[in-house]
Design a protein around this motif. Structure first.
Motif, PDB file in Angstrom:
ATOM      1  N   ARG A  94       0.920  -1.353  -0.137  1.00  0.00           N
ATOM      2  CA  ARG A  94      -0.012  -0.065   0.027  1.00  0.00           C
ATOM      3  C   ARG A  94       0.920   1.314   0.013  1.00  0.00           C
ATOM      4  O   ARG A  94       0.564   2.124  -0.574  1.00  0.00           O
ATOM      5  CB  ARG A  94      -1.103   0.136   1.152  1.00  0.00           C
ATOM      6  N   ASP A  95       2.129   1.344   0.985  1.00  0.00           N
ATOM      7  CA  ASP A  95       2.668   2.392   0.781  1.00  0.00           C
ATOM      8  C   ASP A  95       3.882   2.642   0.336  1.00  0.00           C
ATOM      9  O   ASP A  95       4.357   3.761   0.001  1.00  0.00           O
ATOM     10  CB  ASP A  95       2.907   2.696   2.553  1.00  0.00           C
ATOM     11  N   ARG A  96       4.291   1.348  -0.354  1.00  0.00           N
ATOM     12  CA  ARG A  96       5.372   1.488  -1.288  1.00  0.00           C
ATOM     13  C   ARG A  96       6.585   2.109  -0.727  1.00  0.00           C
ATOM     14  O   ARG A  96       7.308   3.213  -1.358  1.00  0.00           O
ATOM     15  CB  ARG A  96       4.690   1.999  -2.587  1.00  0.00           C
ATOM     16  N   PRO A  97       7.220   1.647   0.218  1.00  0.00           N
ATOM     17  CA  PRO A  97       8.774   2.116   0.553  1.00  0.00           C
ATOM     18  C   PRO A  97       9.840   1.536  -0.260  1.00  0.00           C
ATOM     19  O   PRO A  97       9.453   0.867  -1.362  1.00  0.00           O
ATOM     20  CB  PRO A  97       8.936   1.276   2.007  1.00  0.00           C
ATOM     21  N   THR A  98      11.060   2.219  -0.198  1.00  0.00           N
ATOM     22  CA  THR A  98      12.091   2.028  -1.124  1.00  0.00           C
ATOM     23  C   THR A  98      12.326   0.337  -1.000  1.00  0.00           C
ATOM     24  O   THR A  98      12.537  -0.271  -2.168  1.00  0.00           O
ATOM     25  CB  THR A  98      13.197   2.773  -0.626  1.00  0.00           C
ATOM     26  N   ALA A  99      12.162  -0.167   0.178  1.00  0.00           N
ATOM     27  CA  ALA A  99      12.509  -1.478   0.569  1.00  0.00           C
ATOM     28  C   ALA A  99      12.002  -2.156   1.491  1.00  0.00           C
ATOM     29  O   ALA A  99      11.527  -1.355   2.596  1.00  0.00           O
ATOM     30  CB  ALA A  99      14.066  -1.871   0.359  1.00  0.00           C
ATOM     31  N   VAL A 100      12.054  -3.629   1.855  1.00  0.00           N
ATOM     32  CA  VAL A 100      11.692  -3.920   2.933  1.00  0.00           C
ATOM     33  C   VAL A 100      12.726  -4.879   3.436  1.00  0.00           C
ATOM     34  O   VAL A 100      13.406  -5.559   2.848  1.00  0.00           O
ATOM     35  CB  VAL A 100      10.514  -5.069   2.842  1.00  0.00           C
ATOM     36  N   LEU A 101      13.409  -4.455   4.794  1.00  0.00           N
ATOM     37  CA  LEU A 101      14.430  -5.409   5.204  1.00  0.00           C
ATOM     38  C   LEU A 101      14.004  -6.222   6.207  1.00  0.00           C
ATOM     39  O   LEU A 101      13.270  -5.964   7.224  1.00  0.00           O
ATOM     40  CB  LEU A 101      15.378  -4.329   5.971  1.00  0.00           C
ATOM     41  N   LEU A 102      14.446  -7.526   6.138  1.00  0.00           N
ATOM     42  CA  LEU A 102      14.211  -8.588   7.063  1.00  0.00           C
ATOM     43  C   LEU A 102      15.490  -8.903   7.664  1.00  0.00           C
ATOM     44  O   LEU A 102      16.541  -9.632   7.150  1.00  0.00           O
ATOM     45  CB  LEU A 102      13.730  -9.998   6.299  1.00  0.00           C
ATOM     46  N   LEU A 103      15.571  -8.455   9.093  1.00  0.00           N
ATOM     47  CA  LEU A 103      16.790  -8.861   9.993  1.00  0.00           C
ATOM     48  C   LEU A 103      16.331 -10.357  10.669  1.00  0.00           C
ATOM     49  O   LEU A 103      15.957 -10.373  11.561  1.00  0.00           O
ATOM     50  CB  LEU A 103      16.972  -8.023  10.926  1.00  0.00           C
ATOM     51  N   ALA A 104      16.676 -11.329   9.713  1.00  0.00           N
ATOM     52  CA  ALA A 104      16.371 -12.700  10.077  1.00  0.00           C
ATOM     53  C   ALA A 104      17.097 -13.439  11.059  1.00  0.00           C
ATOM     54  O   ALA A 104      18.379 -13.506  10.901  1.00  0.00           O
ATOM     55  CB  ALA A 104      16.035 -13.523   9.001  1.00  0.00           C
ATOM     56  N   GLU A 105      16.541 -13.921  12.137  1.00  0.00           N
ATOM     57  CA  GLU A 105      17.286 -14.925  13.088  1.00  0.00           C
ATOM     58  C   GLU A 105      16.139 -15.745  13.576  1.00  0.00           C
ATOM     59  O   GLU A 105      15.410 -15.598  14.511  1.00  0.00           O
ATOM     60  CB  GLU A 105      17.940 -14.102  14.253  1.00  0.00           C
ATOM     61  N   SER A 106      16.216 -17.233  13.233  1.00  0.00           N
ATOM     62  CA  SER A 106      15.046 -17.747  13.463  1.00  0.00           C
ATOM     63  C   SER A 106      15.556 -19.509  13.206  1.00  0.00           C
ATOM     64  O   SER A 106      16.240 -19.903  12.213  1.00  0.00           O
ATOM     65  CB  SER A 106      13.894 -17.541  12.780  1.00  0.00           C
ATOM     66  N   GLY A 107      15.050 -20.205  14.084  1.00  0.00           N
ATOM     67  CA  GLY A 107      15.228 -21.713  13.888  1.00  0.00           C
ATOM     68  C   GLY A 107      14.183 -22.090  13.111  1.00  0.00           C
ATOM     69  O   GLY A 107      14.093 -23.380  12.804  1.00  0.00           O
ATOM     70  N   GLY A 108      13.002 -21.337  12.648  1.00  0.00           N
ATOM     71  CA  GLY A 108      12.120 -21.894  11.780  1.00  0.00           C
ATOM     72  C   GLY A 108      10.653 -21.683  12.639  1.00  0.00           C
ATOM     73  O   GLY A 108      10.615 -20.929  13.470  1.00  0.00           O
ATOM     74  N   VAL A 109       9.687 -22.766  12.502  1.00  0.00           N
ATOM     75  CA  VAL A 109       8.380 -22.676  13.240  1.00  0.00           C
ATOM     76  C   VAL A 109       8.545 -23.029  14.394  1.00  0.00           C
ATOM     77  O   VAL A 109       9.392 -24.072  14.735  1.00  0.00           O
ATOM     78  CB  VAL A 109       7.397 -23.422  12.347  1.00  0.00           C
ATOM     79  N   ARG A 110       7.860 -22.391  15.399  1.00  0.00           N
ATOM     80  CA  ARG A 110       7.648 -23.043  16.816  1.00  0.00           C
ATOM     81  C   ARG A 110       7.153 -24.333  16.821  1.00  0.00           C
ATOM     82  O   ARG A 110       5.889 -24.473  16.308  1.00  0.00           O
ATOM     83  CB  ARG A 110       6.921 -21.880  17.573  1.00  0.00           C
ATOM     84  N   LEU A 111       7.725 -25.314  17.695  1.00  0.00           N
ATOM     85  CA  LEU A 111       6.868 -26.625  17.553  1.00  0.00           C
ATOM     86  C   LEU A 111       5.655 -26.584  18.459  1.00  0.00           C
ATOM     87  O   LEU A 111       4.947 -27.220  18.302  1.00  0.00           O
ATOM     88  CB  LEU A 111       7.884 -27.826  18.269  1.00  0.00           C
ATOM     89  N   HIS A 112       5.619 -25.382  19.204  1.00  0.00           N
ATOM     90  CA  HIS A 112       4.456 -25.191  20.182  1.00  0.00           C
ATOM     91  C   HIS A 112       3.277 -24.861  19.321  1.00  0.00           C
ATOM     92  O   HIS A 112       2.123 -24.875  19.840  1.00  0.00           O
ATOM     93  CB  HIS A 112       4.728 -24.242  21.157  1.00  0.00           C
ATOM     94  N   GLU A 113       3.451 -24.144  18.142  1.00  0.00           N
ATOM     95  CA  GLU A 113       2.356 -23.603  17.368  1.00  0.00           C
ATOM     96  C   GLU A 113       2.462 -24.295  15.961  1.00  0.00           C
ATOM     97  O   GLU A 113       2.467 -23.456  14.948  1.00  0.00           O
ATOM     98  CB  GLU A 113       2.409 -22.083  17.329  1.00  0.00           C
TER      99      GLU A 113
END
Length: 298
Positions: A94-113
């Motif tokens: 909708r707002d069209r920024p210059t870019a989207v940044l994802l600062l990723a740090e993840s083991g993946g999906v939570r087993l609880h969910e």
């Protein structure tokens, strides 16, 4: 003075990576938006569900940004965590920024969910591709202590541009998952050198899964992110064919098991990298010089 990206929290990375004082957080901890699933299981919650999202500027240009907190459940994606990522990406349309940044740090999906997390990751993937199709680059930065694995590993490879540090890690299945499924003989997750040779930033950069390799330094990540702001790669049939060719070449070049070299080093040699045994011990500057020399010999 250099400051380790890996040792920073998610919010410290946001404060240091982006233009000073420019980050405006959406759904901050004061909103107390927590996972209903964790509460039902009696598991401690976080008031931001392990991810900070918002708007900021980078080198004076407007960006939307999300930073996963590896210290909370390994940056695992659950229903609320994933919904925040999806909402950020949909707002970018909708707002069209210059870019989207994802600062990723993840083991993946939570087993609880598990089911809710899997659905969330699929929605994040679709939203990333929608944003890319709109001509807005999505840039992933990977350098946290937990790496980027599982569903978030897939999300990262769906983005336009990936920046990794030497100490960053990127893969589909984490070392512990591989060991649990196939045994320690297949993959010893306690062998740190093996883990980094197989999933680390140097390996990903050499094999084309990572676009830029930087030192474990916040300023280095900032400079690489600024350079990547114009790195949009529209999702076209030609781009998909290039990706398929890359994967086909990797399968073709994958060497048979060897007693002298592990798979990573043998693959580096197949890629034309001289003195592959030196790679784990050299710094990023030497890696760049080695790549230039390798390309010159082809």
């Amino acid at each position: 003075m250099s400051l380790s990206y890996a040792e920073c929290t998610a919010r410290e990375r946001l404060a240091l990576l982006l233009d000073a004082g420019s980050f405006h957080e959406w759904l901050p901890p004061s909103e107390r938006l927590t996972s209903p699933h964790l509460a039902q299981l009696g598991v401690p919650c976080a008031f931001d569900d392990g991810v900070a999202i918002g708007r900021a500027t980078l080198a004076g240009r407007t960006v939307f940004v999300a930073a996963q907190e590896g210290a909370f459940m390994g940056g695992g994606v659950g229903e609320v965590h994933g919904a925040k990522l999806v909402g950020l990406l949909q707002r970018a349309l909708r707002d069209r920024p210059t870019a989207v940044l994802l600062l990723a740090e993840s083991g993946g999906v939570r087993l609880h969910e598990a089911n809710a997390g899997l659905i969330a990751v699929s929605e994040v993937m679709r939203s990333v591709l929608d944003v890319r199709a709109a001509g807005i680059p999505v840039i992933t930065l990977i350098g946290g202590a937990n790496g980027c694995f599982g569903g978030m590993g897939i999300v990262a490879r769906c983005t336009d541009y990936i920046v990794m540090s030497d100490s960053g890690r990127l893969a589909m299945s984490g070392p512990e998952v591989i060991e649990a499924s196939f045994g320690v003989e297949e993959f010893d997750s306690r062998d740190r050198a093996l883990v980094w040779r197989t999933t680390g930033g140097k390996h990903r950069w050499l094999t084309g899964d990572c676009d830029e390799l930087v030192e474990d330094d916040v300023q280095a990540f900032r400079e690489a992110a600024i350079c990547a702001l114009s790195a949009a790669k529209p999702v076209t049939s030609a781009l998909l064919e290039t990706e398929h060719a890359l994967l086909s070449a990797r399968l073709r070049d994958m060497p048979p098991p060897s007693d002298d070299l592990d798979d990573a080093m043998a693959l580096w040699q197949r890629l034309g990298v001289a003195d592959a045994q030196r790679i784990p011990d050299i710094d990023v500057a030497a890696m760049h010089a080695l790549r230039v020399a390798t390309e010159a010999q082809k």
